[in-house]
Write a protein that holds these residues in place. Sequence first.
Motif, short mmCIF file in Angstrom:
data_model
loop_
_atom_site.label_atom_id
_atom_site.label_comp_id
_atom_site.label_asym_id
_atom_site.label_seq_id
_atom_site.Cartn_x
_atom_site.Cartn_y
_atom_site.Cartn_z
N ASN A 79 -18.94 -4.63 34.14
CA ASN A 79 -17.82 -5.40 33.56
C ASN A 79 -17.27 -4.78 32.29
N ARG A 80 -17.49 -3.47 32.10
CA ARG A 80 -17.00 -2.81 30.90
C ARG A 80 -15.48 -2.90 30.78
N LEU A 81 -14.84 -3.04 31.92
CA LEU A 81 -13.38 -3.14 31.93
C LEU A 81 -12.88 -4.22 30.97
N VAL A 82 -13.65 -5.32 30.89
CA VAL A 82 -13.23 -6.46 30.07
C VAL A 82 -13.08 -6.05 28.59
N THR A 83 -13.83 -5.05 28.17
CA THR A 83 -13.79 -4.64 26.76
C THR A 83 -12.94 -3.38 26.56
N LEU A 84 -12.20 -2.99 27.59
CA LEU A 84 -11.39 -1.77 27.49
C LEU A 84 -10.34 -1.86 26.39
N PHE A 85 -10.03 -3.13 25.97
CA PHE A 85 -9.00 -3.28 24.93
C PHE A 85 -9.42 -2.63 23.61
N PHE A 86 -10.71 -2.33 23.44
CA PHE A 86 -11.15 -1.63 22.23
C PHE A 86 -10.37 -0.32 22.05
N LEU A 87 -10.02 0.28 23.17
CA LEU A 87 -9.33 1.57 23.13
C LEU A 87 -7.93 1.45 22.51
N THR A 88 -7.40 0.24 22.46
CA THR A 88 -6.07 0.06 21.87
C THR A 88 -6.16 -0.16 20.36
N LEU A 89 -7.39 -0.32 19.83
CA LEU A 89 -7.53 -0.70 18.42
C LEU A 89 -7.02 0.35 17.42
N PRO A 90 -7.24 1.66 17.65
CA PRO A 90 -6.70 2.62 16.68
C PRO A 90 -5.17 2.50 16.53
N MET A 91 -4.48 2.29 17.64
CA MET A 91 -3.02 2.16 17.58
C MET A 91 -2.63 0.90 16.79
N ILE A 92 -3.32 -0.21 17.08
CA ILE A 92 -3.02 -1.45 16.37
C ILE A 92 -3.28 -1.27 14.87
N GLY A 93 -4.41 -0.62 14.56
CA GLY A 93 -4.76 -0.39 13.16
C GLY A 93 -3.70 0.44 12.45
N LEU A 94 -3.26 1.52 13.09
CA LEU A 94 -2.21 2.37 12.51
C LEU A 94 -0.93 1.58 12.28
N SER A 95 -0.56 0.77 13.26
CA SER A 95 0.68 0.00 13.13
C SER A 95 0.57 -1.00 11.98
N GLU A 96 -0.61 -1.64 11.87
CA GLU A 96 -0.81 -2.59 10.77
C GLU A 96 -0.70 -1.90 9.43
N ARG A 97 -1.31 -0.74 9.36
CA ARG A 97 -1.33 0.02 8.11
C ARG A 97 0.09 0.41 7.70
N SER A 98 0.92 0.61 8.70
CA SER A 98 2.28 1.05 8.39
C SER A 98 3.27 -0.11 8.33
N GLY A 99 2.75 -1.33 8.23
CA GLY A 99 3.64 -2.44 7.92
C GLY A 99 4.19 -3.20 9.11
N LEU A 100 3.45 -3.25 10.20
CA LEU A 100 3.88 -4.03 11.37
C LEU A 100 4.17 -5.49 10.98
N ARG A 101 3.21 -6.09 10.26
CA ARG A 101 3.37 -7.49 9.89
C ARG A 101 4.51 -7.68 8.89
N GLN A 102 4.60 -6.74 7.93
CA GLN A 102 5.64 -6.87 6.91
C GLN A 102 7.03 -6.80 7.54
N GLN A 103 7.18 -5.92 8.53
CA GLN A 103 8.48 -5.79 9.17
C GLN A 103 8.80 -7.05 9.99
N ALA A 104 7.79 -7.57 10.68
CA ALA A 104 7.99 -8.81 11.44
C ALA A 104 8.40 -9.95 10.50
N THR A 105 7.71 -10.01 9.35
CA THR A 105 8.04 -11.03 8.35
C THR A 105 9.49 -10.90 7.90
N ARG A 106 9.91 -9.65 7.66
CA ARG A 106 11.27 -9.41 7.19
C ARG A 106 12.29 -9.90 8.23
#
Lengths: 307, 231
Positions: free
Chosen positions: B55-82
């Motif tokens: 059932n490792r497939l269920v945790t495959l979303f871990f692989l998306t975490l570096p992208m999410i982290g990079l986007s957060e670091r570059s202001g994903l939330r701040q832009q959404a707020t704006r």
Amino acid sequence: MEAFNNNFLEFFFILTGLLMAHTGVNVLLDPKHPTRLQTAVFWFLLAATFSIGRFIPPFVSGVMVVGMGILTLFNQVKIGPINQVSEEKAEERSKRLGNKIFIPVVSLASIAIIIAQFTPLGGQVGIGVAAVLSVLIAMFITKSDGKVALHEGDRMVRQVGTVGILPQLLAALGVIFTAAGVGDVIAGMISTVVPEGNQLIGVIAYVLGMVVFTMIMGNAFAAFTVITAGIGVPFVIAQGADPVIAGTLAMTAGYCGTLMTPMAANFNALPVALLEMKNPNGVIKEQLPYALLMIIVHIALMYFWAF
Amino acid sequence: MEYIKLVGILIILLGFIFKIDTIAVVILAGLATALVSGLSLFEFLTLLGEAFVSNRLVTLFFLTLPMIGLSERSGLRQQATRLIEGIKGLTTGRFLSLYMFIRELAGFFSIRIQGHTQFVRPLIEPMAQASAESKFGEEDEGTQEKIKARSAAMENLGNFFAQNTFVAASGVLLIAGTLKSLGYDVSAVNIAQASLPIAFIALIIVIVSNILFDKKLRGNSKTTSGKEGEK
């Protein structure tokens, strides 16, 4: 193609394992981490089940999973000191990037769907390919190198933390329940009240079972494993319902339960505190009519659409 | 005594209610169930290892975490707020409906946000209150409380009913994993597609309810100003 896809998918599991091991190494090398050794061991054990799980005896993987459980039971796995995203820097970068910042997240979902629909690779491999491509896109757009991406990956892995493996563990619990015949016992109990073979009553039992179990546990994921094996399969899917539609609707039916239960503190109690509301159950009270309406929608949709 | 097999469910219930570490509770529930069903400890560990790895497939979303982290670091939330801050001049109900739509869209595109802390408290609830105030003047406490509850409800409804429209959402992968364990081979993409109607229906229900809410706010303000007129 099937074999190729499985090997390709295995490659992504190995990659996921390496990402987890990377966090393990970082924790191990961090002298300021309060439970350095234990936390690192947790991530290494998890990494091993991902990277080499397919090549080692299942018994060994089982022991490793139990090892992880013992570490979390005694609260030995901690986030440790991580560099939080700096609000000012993020603000500054977002001004420079503007709406381009949405491209990586949008590409993740789009690439995954495109691969699933238009290539023989299938949806599961699609998720892996999309994850890797979208991080490359993110690196390009934010002009970051691999080191920064790995660093951010480490931060996110630690933030998601041990609860991140819970869905997978619950799915595994479902396998054990099935092997032990738990589903049959529940099915036997339900069949004393619910006549087998009646599709509508089966659907109502599945939906309400999800709602009630989710309300008691505060967690739809845990309820899904139990109720699908016990009610969903014998009373709905075995009666001819499409497993995809029935299963999908059962999960969101569980979320209707989440809307109504104080057990789901993250969703229902947290906003009461954040918004300084007078009534501690104010959010649940507000959500109650939506939840009840959505339960009826779920029953109707499952009955008319899944069969 | 067939019912003894349900001991695992009892353990999960009690464990969740008393907030004992969830991972340990789940493993313990599996162990207890296996033992009372006549499996040996060795068989349990083998089964657990096999089931976890398959059932490792269920945790495959871990692989998306570096992208999410990079986007957060570059202001994903701040832009959404704006973007949300730029929305002005809507009625309270329409503004809340729009947030529900944005929240569902975020779910579809796998943008993971902790909505209550990151958006509802700092942005959505104040903007919803401000919109009511600018149109009808200072609202009474009951109405303010109602707008608070509504803002929080939008977040939960949008989050819950749209999150499974994303193929790699952990809910989707759990559905796929569980059904596969039960002998039904289903695809995550089909599950995500089957989640679309519920996301759509929830949005419609919320929009209708918000239209009614706007009407009620207008009605309230008329009766209050009417009373003031009598004085």
